[in-house]
Design an enzyme around this catalytic site. Sequence first.
Site, short mmCIF file in Angstrom:
data_model
loop_
_atom_site.label_atom_id
_atom_site.label_comp_id
_atom_site.label_asym_id
_atom_site.label_seq_id
_atom_site.Cartn_x
_atom_site.Cartn_y
_atom_site.Cartn_z
N GLU A 1 17.16 -17.86 -6.72
CA GLU A 1 16.83 -16.50 -7.14
C GLU A 1 16.31 -16.48 -8.58
O GLU A 1 15.33 -15.79 -8.89
CB GLU A 1 18.07 -15.60 -6.98
CG GLU A 1 17.94 -14.18 -7.47
CD GLU A 1 16.74 -13.43 -6.91
OE1 GLU A 1 16.16 -13.87 -5.91
OE2 GLU A 1 16.38 -12.41 -7.51
N TRP B 1 -2.93 -2.68 -1.75
CA TRP B 1 -2.64 -4.10 -1.92
C TRP B 1 -3.53 -4.78 -0.89
O TRP B 1 -3.31 -4.65 0.31
CB TRP B 1 -1.16 -4.38 -1.65
CG TRP B 1 -0.77 -5.80 -1.91
CD1 TRP B 1 -0.36 -6.31 -3.12
CD2 TRP B 1 -0.72 -6.89 -0.98
NE1 TRP B 1 -0.08 -7.64 -2.98
CE2 TRP B 1 -0.30 -8.03 -1.69
CE3 TRP B 1 -1.01 -7.00 0.38
CZ2 TRP B 1 -0.14 -9.27 -1.09
CZ3 TRP B 1 -0.85 -8.25 0.98
CH2 TRP B 1 -0.42 -9.37 0.24
N HIS C 1 15.36 -37.46 -5.81
CA HIS C 1 14.58 -37.88 -4.65
C HIS C 1 13.14 -37.40 -4.75
O HIS C 1 12.45 -37.28 -3.74
CB HIS C 1 15.25 -37.36 -3.37
CG HIS C 1 16.63 -37.93 -3.18
ND1 HIS C 1 16.85 -39.27 -2.93
CD2 HIS C 1 17.85 -37.35 -3.27
CE1 HIS C 1 18.16 -39.48 -2.85
NE2 HIS C 1 18.78 -38.33 -3.07
N CYS D 1 0.86 -1.18 0.00
CA CYS D 1 0.00 0.00 0.00
C CYS D 1 0.90 1.24 0.00
O CYS D 1 1.85 1.32 0.77
CB CYS D 1 -0.95 0.10 1.19
SG CYS D 1 -2.18 -1.20 1.21
N LYS E 1 5.96 -4.48 -3.87
CA LYS E 1 7.41 -4.33 -3.66
C LYS E 1 7.81 -4.39 -2.20
O LYS E 1 8.78 -5.03 -1.83
CB LYS E 1 7.82 -2.98 -4.25
CG LYS E 1 9.28 -2.67 -4.13
CD LYS E 1 10.03 -3.21 -5.31
CE LYS E 1 11.51 -3.11 -5.19
NZ LYS E 1 12.15 -4.27 -5.83
N ASN F 1 -1.77 2.20 5.85
CA ASN F 1 -0.90 1.13 5.38
C ASN F 1 -0.59 0.27 6.60
O ASN F 1 -0.07 0.77 7.59
CB ASN F 1 0.38 1.72 4.79
CG ASN F 1 1.41 0.66 4.45
OD1 ASN F 1 1.07 -0.52 4.28
ND2 ASN F 1 2.66 1.07 4.35
N GLY F 2 -0.93 -1.03 6.53
CA GLY F 2 -0.68 -1.92 7.66
C GLY F 2 -1.86 -2.85 7.86
O GLY F 2 -2.70 -2.99 6.97
C1 G6P Z 1 8.90 -8.55 -1.78
C2 G6P Z 1 9.59 -8.09 -3.04
C3 G6P Z 1 10.89 -8.87 -3.23
C4 G6P Z 1 11.77 -8.71 -1.99
C5 G6P Z 1 11.04 -9.10 -0.71
C6 G6P Z 1 11.82 -8.66 0.52
O1 G6P Z 1 8.45 -9.85 -1.93
O2 G6P Z 1 8.76 -8.27 -4.17
O3 G6P Z 1 11.56 -8.36 -4.36
O4 G6P Z 1 12.91 -9.50 -2.14
O5 G6P Z 1 9.78 -8.44 -0.64
O6 G6P Z 1 11.88 -7.26 0.51
P1 G6P Z 1 13.03 -6.41 1.18
O7 G6P Z 1 12.63 -5.00 0.95
O8 G6P Z 1 13.03 -6.78 2.64
O9 G6P Z 1 14.30 -6.77 0.52
#
Ligand code: G6P
Length: 612
Positions: free
Chosen positions: A483, A73, A506, A2, A607, A97-98
């Site tokens: 990753e 969100w 496995h 958010c 994000k 937000n929260g």
């Molecule tokens: C979300 C983002 C990821 C990120 C993760 C942790 O899932 O989409 O790209 O790696 O959060 O976020 P941070 O800000 O703690 O690295």
Amino acid sequence: MCGIIGFCGYLDAKEELIKGLAELEYRGYDSAGIACYTDRGIEVIKSVGKVEGLKNKLPAKLESSCGIGHTRWATHGGVSEVNAHPHRSGNVTLIHNGIIENYHELAKELEGMGKIPVSQTDTEIAAMLLDSLYESNQGNVLETLRGAVERLEGAYAFCIMFADQKDVIYCIRKGSPLVCCSSEEGSIVASDMVALLRYSKEYFVLPEFQVAKVTKNTITVMDLDGTVVSPVMLSVHWDMSAAQKNGFKHYMLKEIHEQPEAIRRTLAPRMKKGNYLLPDFTEDGITDEVFKNTNRVVITACGTAMHAGMAGKILMEKLLRIPVQVEIASEFRYADPILDENTLVILVSQSGETADTLAALRLAREKGAKTLSIVNVKGSSIARESDYVLYTHAGPEIAVASTKAYTAQLTAFYLLAFRFAYVIGKRNEQEISYYMKGLDEVGALMEKVLEQKDKMKELSKRLTPAQDLFFIGRSLDYALACEGSIKLKEITYIHSEAYAAGELKHGTLSLVTGGVPVIALATQSDVFAKMISNVKEVRARGAMVILITKEDNDAVIENTIFDERLMIPAGDDIFAPFTAAIILQLLAYYTSSYRGLDVDQPRNLAKSVTVE
Ligand code: G6P
């Protein structure tokens, strides 16, 4: 998670709010809304979908110089206009937000008073509570906020407008972030700095449980008892262009290209040339004592940051010969971890605000461990609350899929591991100098890989129709495979798994059938022969193999075991994740583009994850 913005000043509020929301949209994008003070009272406009949709819905006549905006969100309550923020109850209109954890209990109480919400959100309950407190406290804002803080459980950043206090916004937060700045154009508050950049590079983080009273000319910060306090000012070196696409089609592609520079910026302040090239953390205030008294390291983070931690663990154990553990922050915090003053807990976070990572940090401190965070956003909660912080200088990362933050986090881990190994006498100056030289050259090697991006573009066409896809690797390649897999699945929606290559047989091998793409990373010499055996195993089941190796690998590899072979530049194996990461990021990027998806804002994701 958010995005929230408040503007009070000398410009058209609705336009400023829309611009701010567009910049914050990566924090959530299922619905959006604004509320503005006008001569007719507070007007609220909301819409389902992206900020662009909200913009098109705004009435031509909405004259206002003060308002709040939100991009959502969804947590409590589905995606609908009624659930979109701002929420209004009587005198109170707010954005949040929260998550309010005790909203159910509060809703019951309010129901007893005859107050029934119209939405399914926890936020509306907070608005109703505030309105009822505002009424019982005869319009006294501080009494109202004190009462709300006592009653609300969970995390929140609120921007609140009271109907009878035209052109004033009140803000308060617990857990969720909120930053503020003043400029000639007015006073602005937002979830993160990116939305303040157009006004100022100087800003402050609103401390938890303090109140910001935002008016055109000033932002007054006070304790809940009314004592005015001076916030600690921070500044960023980014300019607006750092947060724009600069000719690239997507932020993700731009950020992939920015990696060599992000790494150089992260390295530069820690590269002090003397007789030997040793990492230098003087400016970061990280003393050698931190390393000397450590007999165990625990790394904890979420998502991509956790994957950087996985690579960090392998490197650290190799160089330090002390136990290093990696834990998912949301598991770590509830696992009653065994920590003491000789444990160094490393928290990794791009945003510095991820709720689970922040909670893990607080727990580690409570248990007496030393805490060091690797963070990209200056002044963020995790950075402020850690004993030590090593900032990455990746610049603002806007695409939801993390790229440059990841390789900058790797850089930070390599620097830490090198200094640590030197301080505890596991490696001497010559050896560390050799590694540092290698790290210094990584940026140039990454540029070489970027020059070959058309190869990845072409190859992505073969991945585009896939339904399932596997990444395999061993050691550092396995950490990178994790990753690569998350990158691919989050933006292409192709089901993807990363497997330690030796573990395939496995269980997962049963899913590898004719034509299933397998991306096999084989950049580590010590496990190369074993890895090639695993590649042959998937090949024998008909997999379409994309093999990634190093240029200087002189082993004879029969070209019948792969469909495509991609090569990263020669160099020490330990640096392979940097260059191989670019290949995996580009494959994910182009595959998502070919599938016609929203690369920068994939469905259901956001994000910055400030809820648990
Ligand atoms: C979300 C983002 C990821 C990120 C993760 C942790 O899932 O989409 O790209 O790696 O959060 O976020 P941070 O800000 O703690 O690295």
